[in-house]
Design a protein around this motif. Structure first.
Motif, PDB file in Angstrom:
ATOM      1  N   VAL A  70       0.802  -1.076  -0.100  1.00 11.34           N
ATOM      2  CA  VAL A  70      -0.014  -0.141   0.124  1.00 11.34           C
ATOM      3  C   VAL A  70       0.989   1.266   0.034  1.00 11.34           C
ATOM      4  O   VAL A  70       0.630   2.336  -0.655  1.00 11.34           O
ATOM      5  N   ALA A  71       2.079   1.210   0.725  1.00  9.18           N
ATOM      6  CA  ALA A  71       2.815   2.508   0.897  1.00  9.18           C
ATOM      7  C   ALA A  71       3.554   2.520  -0.542  1.00  9.18           C
ATOM      8  O   ALA A  71       3.568   3.649  -0.935  1.00  9.18           O
ATOM      9  N   MET A  72       4.202   1.475  -1.307  1.00  7.74           N
ATOM     10  CA  MET A  72       4.397   1.654  -2.336  1.00  7.74           C
ATOM     11  C   MET A  72       3.723   2.217  -3.535  1.00  7.74           C
ATOM     12  O   MET A  72       3.964   3.271  -4.256  1.00  7.74           O
ATOM     13  N   LEU A  73       2.469   1.783  -3.556  1.00  5.26           N
ATOM     14  CA  LEU A  73       1.262   2.044  -4.591  1.00  5.26           C
ATOM     15  C   LEU A  73       1.107   3.585  -4.282  1.00  5.26           C
ATOM     16  O   LEU A  73       0.816   4.646  -4.999  1.00  5.26           O
ATOM     17  N   SER A  74       0.977   4.080  -2.702  1.00  4.33           N
ATOM     18  CA  SER A  74       0.568   5.462  -2.537  1.00  4.33           C
ATOM     19  C   SER A  74       1.824   6.456  -2.918  1.00  4.33           C
ATOM     20  O   SER A  74       1.427   7.365  -3.672  1.00  4.33           O
ATOM     21  N   MET A  75       2.921   5.829  -2.905  1.00  9.76           N
ATOM     22  CA  MET A  75       4.065   6.831  -3.252  1.00  9.76           C
ATOM     23  C   MET A  75       4.204   6.978  -4.768  1.00  9.76           C
ATOM     24  O   MET A  75       4.387   8.058  -5.219  1.00  9.76           O
ATOM     25  N   PHE A  76       3.799   5.852  -5.439  1.00  9.23           N
ATOM     26  CA  PHE A  76       3.838   5.891  -6.841  1.00  9.23           C
ATOM     27  C   PHE A  76       2.550   6.960  -7.452  1.00  9.23           C
ATOM     28  O   PHE A  76       3.234   7.673  -8.090  1.00  9.23           O
ATOM     29  N   ILE A  77       1.453   6.824  -6.667  1.00 10.85           N
ATOM     30  CA  ILE A  77       0.500   7.719  -7.121  1.00 10.85           C
ATOM     31  C   ILE A  77       0.705   9.062  -6.625  1.00 10.85           C
ATOM     32  O   ILE A  77       0.357   9.960  -7.480  1.00 10.85           O
ATOM     33  N   ILE A  78       1.376   9.483  -5.664  1.00 13.22           N
ATOM     34  CA  ILE A  78       1.629  10.742  -5.065  1.00 13.22           C
ATOM     35  C   ILE A  78       2.784  11.496  -6.172  1.00 13.22           C
ATOM     36  O   ILE A  78       2.498  12.500  -6.544  1.00 13.22           O
ATOM     37  N   LYS A  79       3.806  10.506  -6.542  1.00 15.57           N
ATOM     38  CA  LYS A  79       4.718  11.007  -7.438  1.00 15.57           C
ATOM     39  C   LYS A  79       3.972  11.302  -8.852  1.00 15.57           C
ATOM     40  O   LYS A  79       4.358  12.358  -9.442  1.00 15.57           O
ATOM     41  N   ARG A  80       3.258  10.327  -9.508  1.00 13.01           N
ATOM     42  CA  ARG A  80       2.724  10.334 -10.579  1.00 13.01           C
ATOM     43  C   ARG A  80       1.743  11.693 -10.635  1.00 13.01           C
ATOM     44  O   ARG A  80       1.779  12.479 -11.790  1.00 13.01           O
ATOM     45  N   LEU A  81       0.833  12.019  -9.617  1.00 19.67           N
ATOM     46  CA  LEU A  81      -0.087  13.005  -9.764  1.00 19.67           C
ATOM     47  C   LEU A  81       0.593  14.276  -9.329  1.00 19.67           C
ATOM     48  O   LEU A  81      -0.138  15.377  -9.190  1.00 19.67           O
ATOM     49  N   GLY A  82       1.985  14.218  -8.652  1.00 13.98           N
ATOM     50  CA  GLY A  82       2.456  15.541  -8.279  1.00 13.98           C
ATOM     51  C   GLY A  82       1.716  16.153  -7.162  1.00 13.98           C
ATOM     52  O   GLY A  82       1.739  17.325  -6.791  1.00 13.98           O
ATOM     53  N   ILE A  83       1.192  15.480  -6.130  1.00 12.03           N
ATOM     54  CA  ILE A  83       0.433  15.887  -5.267  1.00 12.03           C
ATOM     55  C   ILE A  83       1.646  16.438  -3.909  1.00 12.03           C
ATOM     56  O   ILE A  83       2.548  16.114  -4.081  1.00 12.03           O
TER      57      ILE A  83
END
Length: 157
Positions: A70-83
């Protein structure tokens, strides 16, 4: 001639770093929900932790593995969306260098976890669930934190 200096329009105004009450309430609600999950999933239960360290059951390893995914996916999404953070700063992962202090700290952390049945998050869940001995764990964690802060300059980094 008027020699008034005008503020540089190219520099954005400094954003306020003051945190609103609504933000604190949201953090409290998320923390309470996480504590509820810790208690209901039994990850804050001493017997579960004890059985994990004795390799009696895989339950906790599955929970930890799921948390890592879950942490890996969350970091991927954060990086991808530029949150960004609440202050508008980009969220970035900066790996820390490996050194002997990491091994020593990890061993101390693991020993405390095995003895008390709680790492930092579940301490509060245990207290919230009425396990009053967790207050001793909280005091020990705080003493450890302040000891580290006081000795930081003398420890390997």
């Amino acid at each position: 001639m008027n020699h008034e200096t005008k503020p540089d329009q190219s520099t954005p105004a400094k954003q306020s770093t003051k945190t609103s009450a609504l933000t604190y309430i949201n953090v409290l609600l998320v923390g309470a929900y996480l504590g509820f999950l810790f208690v209901k999933s039994e990850v804050a239960r001493w017997d579960r932790i004890h059985d994990m360290f004795l390799f009696r059951e895989a339950y906790m390893y599955l929970i930890i593995g799921t948390a890592i995914v879950v942490a890996m996916l969350s970091m991927f999404i954060i990086k991808r969306l530029g949150i960004t953070t609440l202050e508008g700063q980009p969220i970035q992962y900066k790996p820390k260098p490996f050194h002997s202090g990491v091994v020593i700290g990890g061993m101390l952390f693991g020993a405390g976890w095995a003895i008390t049945g709680a790492c930092p998050g579940p301490i509060y869940a245990q207290i919230g669930a009425g396990e009053w001995m967790a207050l001793c764990t909280l005091v020990g964690a705080m003493l450890g934190m302040f000891s580290y802060a006081g000795l930081k300059s003398k420890l390997p980094h």
